[in-house]
Design a protein around this motif. Structure first.
Motif, PDB file in Angstrom:
ATOM      1  N   GLY A   1     -11.745  -5.472  -2.154  1.00  0.00           N
ATOM      2  CA  GLY A   1     -10.941  -6.826  -1.720  1.00  0.00           C
ATOM      3  C   GLY A   1     -11.142  -6.861  -0.172  1.00  0.00           C
ATOM      4  N   LYS A   2     -10.033  -7.788   0.227  1.00  0.00           N
ATOM      5  CA  LYS A   2     -10.112  -7.348   1.571  1.00  0.00           C
ATOM      6  C   LYS A   2      -9.841  -6.711   2.370  1.00  0.00           C
ATOM      7  N   ILE A   3     -10.222  -6.021   3.607  1.00  0.00           N
ATOM      8  CA  ILE A   3      -9.741  -4.984   4.026  1.00  0.00           C
ATOM      9  C   ILE A   3      -8.499  -4.896   5.727  1.00  0.00           C
ATOM     10  N   TYR A   4      -7.887  -4.924   5.712  1.00  0.00           N
ATOM     11  CA  TYR A   4      -6.482  -5.246   6.663  1.00  0.00           C
ATOM     12  C   TYR A   4      -7.126  -4.046   8.142  1.00  0.00           C
ATOM     13  N   GLY A   5      -7.303  -3.713   7.008  1.00  0.00           N
ATOM     14  CA  GLY A   5      -7.369  -2.460   8.705  1.00  0.00           C
ATOM     15  C   GLY A   5      -6.191  -1.303   8.965  1.00  0.00           C
ATOM     16  N   GLN A   6      -5.808  -0.991   7.873  1.00  0.00           N
ATOM     17  CA  GLN A   6      -4.418  -0.265   7.661  1.00  0.00           C
ATOM     18  C   GLN A   6      -4.523   0.762   6.865  1.00  0.00           C
ATOM     19  N   VAL A   7      -5.005   1.875   7.529  1.00  0.00           N
ATOM     20  CA  VAL A   7      -4.550   3.185   6.982  1.00  0.00           C
ATOM     21  C   VAL A   7      -3.864   4.322   7.564  1.00  0.00           C
ATOM     22  N   TRP A   8      -3.063   5.108   6.527  1.00  0.00           N
ATOM     23  CA  TRP A   8      -1.937   6.445   6.850  1.00  0.00           C
ATOM     24  C   TRP A   8      -2.689   7.551   6.181  1.00  0.00           C
ATOM     25  N   CYS A   9      -2.355   8.858   6.601  1.00  0.00           N
ATOM     26  CA  CYS A   9      -1.996   9.102   5.661  1.00  0.00           C
ATOM     27  C   CYS A   9      -1.310  10.666   6.286  1.00  0.00           C
ATOM     28  N   TYR A  10      -1.021  10.756   4.605  1.00  0.00           N
ATOM     29  CA  TYR A  10      -0.026  11.760   4.216  1.00  0.00           C
ATOM     30  C   TYR A  10      -0.112  13.193   3.592  1.00  0.00           C
ATOM     31  N   TYR A  11      -0.086  14.471   4.100  1.00  0.00           N
ATOM     32  CA  TYR A  11      -0.952  15.961   3.092  1.00  0.00           C
ATOM     33  C   TYR A  11      -1.687  15.146   2.269  1.00  0.00           C
ATOM     34  N   GLY A  12      -3.198  15.425   2.674  1.00  0.00           N
ATOM     35  CA  GLY A  12      -4.284  15.028   2.096  1.00  0.00           C
ATOM     36  C   GLY A  12      -4.233  14.258   1.792  1.00  0.00           C
ATOM     37  N   LYS A  13      -3.570  12.437   1.634  1.00  0.00           N
ATOM     38  CA  LYS A  13      -4.068  10.853   0.954  1.00  0.00           C
ATOM     39  C   LYS A  13      -3.961  10.067   1.454  1.00  0.00           C
ATOM     40  N   LEU A  14      -5.009   9.443   1.737  1.00  0.00           N
ATOM     41  CA  LEU A  14      -4.998   8.333   2.737  1.00  0.00           C
ATOM     42  C   LEU A  14      -4.689   7.366   2.141  1.00  0.00           C
ATOM     43  N   PHE A  15      -3.532   6.703   2.170  1.00  0.00           N
ATOM     44  CA  PHE A  15      -3.039   5.127   2.306  1.00  0.00           C
ATOM     45  C   PHE A  15      -3.628   3.779   3.207  1.00  0.00           C
ATOM     46  N   VAL A  16      -4.221   3.329   1.904  1.00  0.00           N
ATOM     47  CA  VAL A  16      -5.114   2.172   2.664  1.00  0.00           C
ATOM     48  C   VAL A  16      -4.698   0.745   1.463  1.00  0.00           C
ATOM     49  N   THR A  17      -4.768  -0.287   2.469  1.00  0.00           N
ATOM     50  CA  THR A  17      -4.099  -1.386   1.545  1.00  0.00           C
ATOM     51  C   THR A  17      -5.786  -2.643   1.934  1.00  0.00           C
ATOM     52  N   HIS A  18      -5.936  -2.723   0.677  1.00  0.00           N
ATOM     53  CA  HIS A  18      -7.598  -3.861   0.332  1.00  0.00           C
ATOM     54  C   HIS A  18      -6.693  -4.808  -0.747  1.00  0.00           C
ATOM     55  N   GLY A  19      -7.174  -5.985  -0.084  1.00  0.00           N
ATOM     56  CA  GLY A  19      -7.282  -6.942  -1.882  1.00  0.00           C
ATOM     57  C   GLY A  19      -5.623  -6.925  -1.933  1.00  0.00           C
ATOM     58  N   LYS A  20      -5.766  -7.009  -3.607  1.00  0.00           N
ATOM     59  CA  LYS A  20      -3.922  -6.928  -3.326  1.00  0.00           C
ATOM     60  C   LYS A  20      -3.417  -5.804  -3.634  1.00  0.00           C
ATOM     61  N   THR A  21      -3.532  -4.259  -3.306  1.00  0.00           N
ATOM     62  CA  THR A  21      -3.699  -3.234  -3.437  1.00  0.00           C
ATOM     63  C   THR A  21      -2.952  -2.080  -2.847  1.00  0.00           C
ATOM     64  N   LEU A  22      -2.388  -1.553  -2.731  1.00  0.00           N
ATOM     65  CA  LEU A  22      -1.867  -0.371  -1.834  1.00  0.00           C
ATOM     66  C   LEU A  22      -2.744   0.716  -2.614  1.00  0.00           C
ATOM     67  N   SER A  23      -3.704   1.853  -2.429  1.00  0.00           N
ATOM     68  CA  SER A  23      -4.538   2.885  -2.884  1.00  0.00           C
ATOM     69  C   SER A  23      -4.330   3.505  -2.298  1.00  0.00           C
ATOM     70  N   VAL A  24      -4.041   4.733  -2.543  1.00  0.00           N
ATOM     71  CA  VAL A  24      -3.477   6.426  -2.511  1.00  0.00           C
ATOM     72  C   VAL A  24      -5.339   6.823  -2.824  1.00  0.00           C
ATOM     73  N   ILE A  25      -5.866   7.402  -1.977  1.00  0.00           N
ATOM     74  CA  ILE A  25      -7.433   7.906  -1.693  1.00  0.00           C
ATOM     75  C   ILE A  25      -6.471  10.517  -1.868  1.00  0.00           C
ATOM     76  N   PRO A  26      -6.953  10.747  -2.280  1.00  0.00           N
ATOM     77  CA  PRO A  26      -6.754  12.022  -2.533  1.00  0.00           C
ATOM     78  C   PRO A  26      -8.025  12.202  -1.069  1.00  0.00           C
ATOM     79  N   PHE A  27      -8.201  12.668  -0.730  1.00  0.00           N
ATOM     80  CA  PHE A  27      -9.592  13.811   0.103  1.00  0.00           C
ATOM     81  C   PHE A  27      -9.354  14.752   0.637  1.00  0.00           C
ATOM     82  N   GLU A  28     -10.228  15.474   0.995  1.00  0.00           N
ATOM     83  CA  GLU A  28     -10.403  17.428   1.336  1.00  0.00           C
ATOM     84  C   GLU A  28     -11.467  17.358   2.754  1.00  0.00           C
ATOM     85  N   CYS A  29     -11.076  17.939   3.549  1.00  0.00           N
ATOM     86  CA  CYS A  29     -11.475  18.525   4.521  1.00  0.00           C
ATOM     87  C   CYS A  29     -11.592  19.414   5.486  1.00  0.00           C
TER      88      CYS A  29
END
Lengths: 735, 676
Positions: free
Chosen positions: A312-340
């Motif tokens: 879906g469409k990307i709105y260019g919004q991303v937040w990051c809290y406690y190892g999780k990325l919050f991204v809005t795309h399409g019609k959803t707000l997704s939570v994507i955990p990550f590890e660096c």
């Protein structure tokens, strides 16, 4: 290395009237690390429990009112704070059902945002640049607010950063195409204005982000042409004299993202740690345009570490809290955990690289690190360069654009010729930039057109050593599909960043292919030489004594005699039972086994053994191997291990060879991944018992060595104490 | 502080003798240690295991067993005699022939009223402990073979005796044997070799525990005479057993040098029935462990390797304190060496002879100087009689040597210019017959001997001979001070500040306030007349004799507290001397280090580094001043017996490496070790 894990949906997005916006104003942290406060663009604030993916509470303002900035959680008073209609501050608690009945205060100026960080009082930033602590503002809501900004200056972005001792509010503003950054410090209140450098081709920055680390504030901002810049501000109070005037803010190019054609419109970059940046809204370098990705880039090495396609469409919004990325795309707000993981050169190059190879070709293995972003020309001391520059004067140099055109349409021969000419002619720096693009184009063409495969060109391009896997992710898979094992070998040798999945895929293909098919492939002579040396090890003779590296097979047979008595007929080298069944191998010690694979296959397997990997990431992919493949590979590893334990090793003169630790690690990984299968498979039994015997003998040897070490240590110590005789006159100085 | 030339002396071949028996006196926390040369040491457990008293031994008379009867201490040996010691006068009170041949074992009943003696002829003799001695009471039924070990039942009604191959249980009232427990030879032992019961312990529930030469610790039921349990703890002998007061723990010493602990535990948690379970093994000795003591919180063991090891059982205590650290006592807590500063002579005290050495000389520079003149052994002075030397001293001028045994004191005039001549001073005053401590005044004109009844005799020395001056006697003899400590203090205190004392009046000049811990070393600074004292708990005091109070420096030390690392040291300071050039420099040493205290410098901070010489060495000259403190500790030299600063600012350091002592020991029992 960094990795993105499987994401999940937190909530759906409310469709908005104006399509380019996502419907979410902001996501702020709630009281613990598993709760977030989501403010949508209209009237409601919702608290979500992230791991449960469900809302815990929601508050909505009355029809006619709107929430004008993201609600925040005040951890000091355990209350939520939001602003409605630009100048009404609302404060409520979790127990409050209706937001309209909660506390509200109308202030005298329009509020831009409220910022809150845990354990600190929230701060209110006004549209005109004034800054107040929330508690002091609420005690006198109608206090006059100063105007900091000029008339046509508008705040574009703001954030609050917590340093070691204090809070800082940063906000950027725009005035007639000029961009400024304000840094507000508290106690004493100081405001410093910086002007951001504006390049000739740079328009307004797309996104900003600020982090505090190592006593400095790192401001990250990027422009629609894909360049991410970093500016470093001191966190401490600056010298008071400098506070008055506008200071220019120096910047450095951190990352240049490939963006394809056109400019970026809605995209965002977020620093995750000192080396990693999450970027949303930019296409993957290898995927076509039009698809949107969430990418993790390593800024130290300019490498793409992980990516995820977002539907879906990307709105260019991303937040990051406690190892999780919050991204809005399409019609959803997704939570994507990550590890660096902590990035280091060793991790980027692969911890398993042998030191010898690193010494000889280490610098060349990192194609774009340190050279691209700062535009430094690499040293021209190499002999090849002079030859190339001479040739370049003769030939008409084809530009990259022309070459890409040829690649897209031309026949294989023409493409190969053009590429060769380009490689001879082009400057080194130019090559470095172009090679990746060329390979991507070639790979795309090969994919589209199965008959098209410029074998020679790909090999030449790979041989330039400017490639790495993140630059051309499809190359190795393509080579595997086309069974181009020469290219495979080169890639395995040269790419420092092959993902574990691809490594495993290589392994699977190599193990699965019959030896006869491989024999005709022309592989690198050095690797074949190594394999020949390994297979033609010294033939055991009886007067040799048969004792190598402390390993004495005869008593070992006695040891194992009790347990292996039923299958006493088993030959120590289980592989050659079929070949030479006539001769009982009883007298042939277990350490002499034939190479279970052909020379070429062995050479390729050696390359796989020497690739960099992280064991936890490799393990799941290793499970894909079939039983026969696992057994064959284990046999080969055992063969290598036995060879290494003998004294043939020092005789071999090879540039690249797997280290014994690498072999051991692979054995462990294989056993780990296929433990149950190996236990159940009857054909693995001999192999495992042979391996166990040998390992046991080695363990014995090392324990004996440990004992000798103790004795020698005592001897060494006792020698020292006997140095002085019955009487000596010495000089001692006391201080 | 500067550079010091150090004479590193290793030719004092001091050889301690093996520990043979241990006995503990619980009321006053005293541990008595008997050594194979017949000497006896009393350690005070309450006072950092300070060796308070030493009673010298005698040639040809070894001690086999020790027993406390209340406050009184008895010993017995293979010469067949029982000895009671006089703890005040530090000598034997009397000796009595047990008339049963060599005595192998001696034990006192828990009530302290009867002594049981196990003799060579197979009799167990009971002696009654009277006020003024011991009285033979009766013989128990005579057995065939020697009695090697004895143990009283805590009630005093029964007596258990261990012999070769058999354990007898006697009724102490009737004197008849109640049980005969046969001890089997160990498996594989030759038929001719009988299993010798080296040690038995009788517990209050009637259980008998025995340790024998086949390496077993056997637990017997004393009522039925049956073997309950057998623990094979070693291939060699189990030589000693000791049980704790509450009878929950038992330790066994073996020939392998190990000490094995057993505990009385219930095998199933929460069940009442308990068993003796082997729990821990301590390996701190290289040779036979001849004697062990289980003191509830610690195990004391000693043996052929001459050291005394105190192994605390406070394993669960995390905090490292002096009570929870392993302690090994190698050297006596007193001086065996005296030194003449001006004549550069050293006097070494051995068991029955003295050695007089002259130090070597060197020239040149560097870390290790070339020796121009080698050290010379001038004299080897053997004492007459069988008694061991009690104390000896060399006068500061190098002209007098005095040596004393328990009964005899001799004074020699020494002349060592080109040739050595020694003449015995013949007519000594009769009062001065023996001494526990001897010292000379700093100008070598007076000799002080501390002897019986807390008295100190003063002798004036001159070319012609010596004359008796007076006897100093403290007015109140009964003080909280223990006797020998008081002697130490008395002799040395008066020893230096002599003259005004003697001339003014023959009375105690002043009394230093009493401190709870014993004095391990003390000396009077001749330049300032301050008395410098170091105690067994490592505290330091300085007392001004002129002002009759503690000096300001001493008060500062106690206000601020000594550095924790200083207090944690486990060997006492055995000598205090002063720099002849700088009176503010005090030189102390213990076994592992010597220390020069510069009283002008600030004291070390609590959290700073105490041993900071290496740090200071690495610092540039200017910063040293800021980091240096009063305690300048040098650990280059180890296993120190004596440290003294000579007239020319050079140090004499006498080392006795433990390795050299070990090398002179008889070989230990053969054990297979790797690479041997």
């Amino acid at each position: 290395m960094a990795a993105l894990y499987e994401g999940y949906t937190l909530c759906g997005l409310v469709p908005t009237q104006n399509p380019p916006e996502s419907g979410i104003q902001g996501i702020e942290l709630d009281r613990d690390d598993d709760r977030v406060l989501v403010t949508d663009s209209t009237r409601s604030v919702t608290v979500y429990k992230v791991s449960d993916q469900k809302p815990l509470g929601s508050w909505t303002v009355k029809q006619g009112q709107f929430i004008s900035c993201p609600a925040v959680y005040n951890s000091q008073t355990k209350e939520y704070v939001a602003v409605t209609n630009d100048n009404v501050i609302r404060v409520w608690k979790t127990e409050d059902v209706n937001i309209d009945q909660a506390f509200k205060a109308t202030v005298s100026a329009e509020i831009y945002r409220v910022h809150s960080v845990p354990d600190y009082e929230p701060v209110v930033l006004f549209r005109r640049g004034g800054v107040r602590y929330l508690d002091s503002l609420l005690t006198a809501p109608q206090q006059p607010i100063e105007e900091v900004l000029l008339e046509d200056e508008v705040i574009r972005w703001s954030t609050m950063v917590r340093t070691e001792q204090q809070l800082l509010v940063l906000f950027s503003s725009e005035q007639r195409g000029k961009h400024f950054l304000y840094v507000q410090r508290f106690s004493p209140n100081t405001l410093v204005k910086h002007q951001l450098e504006a390049g000739p081709h740079l328009s307004a920055p797309l996104s900003y982000a600020a982090t505090f680390r190592e006593e400095h504030i790192h401001l990250l901002y990027w422009f629609p042409n894909g360049s991410v810049y970093e500016s470093v501000l001191p966190a401490r109070h600056p010298a008071p004299a400098a506070a008055e005037e506008v200071q220019a803010l120096p910047r450095s190019l951190l990352l240049q993202l490939p963006i394809g054609e056109g400019e970026l419109r809605s995209a965002s970059a977020l620093p995750l740690d000192e080396a990693h940046v999450a970027v949303v809204g930019v296409s993957h370098p290898s995927a076509g345009t039009g698809k949107d990705y969430l990418c993790l880039w390593n800024t130290h090495f300019q490498t793409l570490q992980a990516s995820r396609e977002l539907a879906g469409k990307i709105y260019g919004q991303v937040w990051c809290y406690y190892g999780k990325l919050f991204v809005t795309h399409g019609k959803t707000l997704s939570v994507i955990p990550f590890e660096c993981q902590k990035s280091s050169l060793a991790a980027a190059l692969g911890k398993l690289k042998q030191t010898r190879t690193n010494e000889s070709k280490g610098p060349a293995l990192v194609p774009s690190w340190n050279t691209l972003p700062h535009g430094d020309k690499p040293g021209k001391s190499r002999g090849v360069t002079t030859r190339r520059t001479k040739l370049s004067s003769k030939h008409q140099i084809t530009t990259i654009e022309q070459l890409t055109c040829t690649i897209q349409q031309g026949p294989v021969e023409e493409v190969e010729q053009k590429v060769e000419m380009f490689l001879i002619g082009a400057e080194q720096a130019e090559q470095q930039l172009a090679v990746g693009r060329l390979v991507c184009e070639l790979v795309a063409r090969c994919r589209a057109e199965p008959s098209f495969y410029p074998r020679v060109s790909l090999l030449q391009l790979a041989d330039t050593r400017y490639l790495c896997h993140s630059v051309c992710p499809g190359l190795l898979t393509l080579a595997l599909e086309k069974k181009d094992f020469r290219l495979c070998q080169v890639c395995l040798q040269l790419f420092p960043d092959i993902p574990e999945a691809i490594t495993c895929a290589c392994l699977k293909v190599i193990l699965g292919i019959p030896d006869a098919e491989l024999e005709c492939v022309a592989l690198e002579p050095d690797s074949l030489h190594l394999m020949k040396a390994l297979t033609q090890g010294p033939v055991p003779s009886n007067d040799d004594g048969g004792e190598h590296n402390g390993f004495c097979p005869a008593p070992l047979e006695e040891d194992g005699g009790g347990s292996t008595a039923p299958d006493a007929k088993v030959t120590p080298a289980p592989l050659d039972t079929s070949d030479r069944g006539t001769k009982p191998c009883k007298d042939l010690p277990a350490i002499y086994m034939d190479c279970p694979v052909g020379l070429h296959k062995g050479a390729l397997l050696n390359e796989v053994l020497q690739t960099a990997y992280s064991d936890s990431l490799l393990l799941p992919y290793l499970k894909d191997l079939t039983v026969t493949q696992v057994i064959l590979f284990l046999q080969y590893l055992q063969f290598l291990y036995l060879k290494y334990s003998q004294d043939v090793l020092p005789q071999i003169q090879a540039l690249r060879m797997p280290a014994v630790t690498q072999i051991m690690e692979w054995v462990c990984l294989l056993l780990d991944a296929h433990f149950t299968v190996l236990v159940l498979a009857p054909e693995a039994k001999h192999l495992l018992s042979g391996l166990h015997k040998f390992v046991k003998s080695q363990v014995k040897l090392f324990s004996e060595l440990g004992k000798i070490e103790g004795s020698l240590q005592v001897l060494k110590n006792s020698k020292q104490s006997h140095q002085t005789g019955q009487y000596s006159i010495e000089v001692v100085e006391l201080f | 502080m500067g550079e010091f030339t150090v004479h590193r002396v290793r030719f004092f071949h001091y050889m301690p003798s093996a520990v043979r028996a241990l006995a503990f006196q619980p009321q006053r926390q005293k541990i008595a240690v008997a050594r194979t040369d017949g000497s006896l040491e009393i350690l005070n457990r309450a006072d950092h295991l300070f060796q308070e008293k030493v009673i010298p031994g005698r040639e040809q008379r070894g001690t086999e067993a020790l027993a406390w009867a209340g406050q009184r201490l008895f010993s017995a040996g293979l010469n067949g005699e029982l000895v009671e010691y006089d703890m005040q006068e530090l000598r034997e009170k009397y000796r009595l022939d047990a008339s049963g041949g060599p005595v192998w074992t001696l034990t006192c009943n828990p009530q302290g009223t009867r002594l049981a003696v196990g003799c060579e002829d197979g009799t167990v003799k009971l002696f009654e402990v009277c006020d003024d001695g011991i009285q033979f009471e009766r013989n128990l039924a005579k057995q065939k073979g020697r009695i090697l070990s004895l143990s009283w039942h805590p009630s005093g009604s029964r007596l258990v005796a261990g012999m070769a191959g058999v354990i007898w249980v006697f009724d102490a009232g009737t004197g008849q044997s109640v049980h005969r427990l046969l001890v089997e030879r160990g498996t594989g032992a030759p038929r001719s070799k009988e299993c010798v019961v080296w040690s038995v312990v009788c517990l209050s529930d009637g259980t008998i525990v025995s340790g024998d030469s086949s390496g077993n610790v056997k637990v017997w039921d004393g009522d039925t005479g049956t073997l309950i349990r057998n623990h094979q703890v070693t291939k060699w002998d189990v030589l000693a057993l000791s049980v704790s007061q509450d009878e929950t723990s038992l330790v066994a010493g073996t020939s392998e040098g190990t000490v094995v602990q057993f505990q009385h535990l219930s095998v199933v948690l929460g069940r009442e029935d308990k068993e003796w379970v082997q729990t821990r093994t301590f390996k701190n000795h290289t040779h036979d462990v001849r004697a062990v003591l289980e003191l509830d919180t610690a195990v004391v063991s000693g043996g052929m390797d001459t050291q005394l090891v105190v192994r605390p059982l406070l394993d669960k205590i995390d905090v490292k304190t002096s009570a929870s650290a392993l302690r090994k006592i190698h050297f006596p807590h007193r001086r065996l060496v005296s030194c003449s500063r001006t004549a550069r002579l050293l006097l070494f005290q051995h068991r029955i002879h003295l050695e007089l050495w002259r130090l070597g000389e060197s020239e040149g520079t560097g870390d290790s100087l070339p020796i121009k003149r080698k050290p010379e052994k001038l004299l080897h002075l053997k004492t007459k009689g069988e008694e061991h030397i009690c104390c000896s001293a060399l006068s500061p001028c190098g002209g007098w040597v005095v040596v004393s045994t328990v009964t005899n004191l001799r004074l020699y005039r020494l002349q060592c210019d080109e040739t050595i001549s020694i003449t015995k001073v013949s007519k000594l005053p009769k009062v001065v017959s023996s001494a526990n401590q001897i010292c000379f005044s700093s100008d070598s004109s007076y000799l002080f001997t501390a002897s019986t009844c807390s008295s100190v005799h003063v002798l004036a020395l001159s070319q012609s001979g010596c004359t008796f001056v007076c006897t100093l006697k403290p007015k109140s003899c009964k003080r909280t001070y223990n006797w020998p400590e008081f002697l130490v203090s008395a002799s040395r205190t008066v020893g230096h500040c002599v003259l005004d004392l003697v001339i003014v009046c023959v009375q105690a000049y002043c009394t230093v306030p009493v401190y709870s811990s014993g004095v391990t070393a003390m000396s009077i600074n001749p330049a300032t007349n301050n008395l410098f004292m170091v105690h067994a708990d490592q505290q330091i005091f300085e007392f001004s004799l002129e002002q009759k109070q503690y000096t300001d420096w001493s008060r500062l030390v106690h206000r601020k507290g000594l550095h924790p690392q200083w207090l944690e040291r486990d060997t006492p300071v055995t000598n205090v001397t002063f720099s002849p050039r700088n009176p503010a420099h005090v030189i102390l040493h213990d076994m592992y280090m010597f220390c020069i205290i510069d009283q002008t410098l600030p004291l070390p901070e609590r959290n700073s580094q105490l041993v900071n010489q290496l740090t200071l060495r690495s610092l540039p000259e200017k910063e040293r001043r800021a980091h240096s403190h009063a305690f300048k500790i040098c650990k280059t030299f180890k296993e120190l017996l004596f440290v003294e600063l000579l007239e020319d600012q050079s140090l004499v350091v006498i080392e006795r490496p433990l390795l050299d002592i070990t090398a002179q020991l008889p070989p230990p029992v053969r054990q297979k070790k790797f690479a041997t």
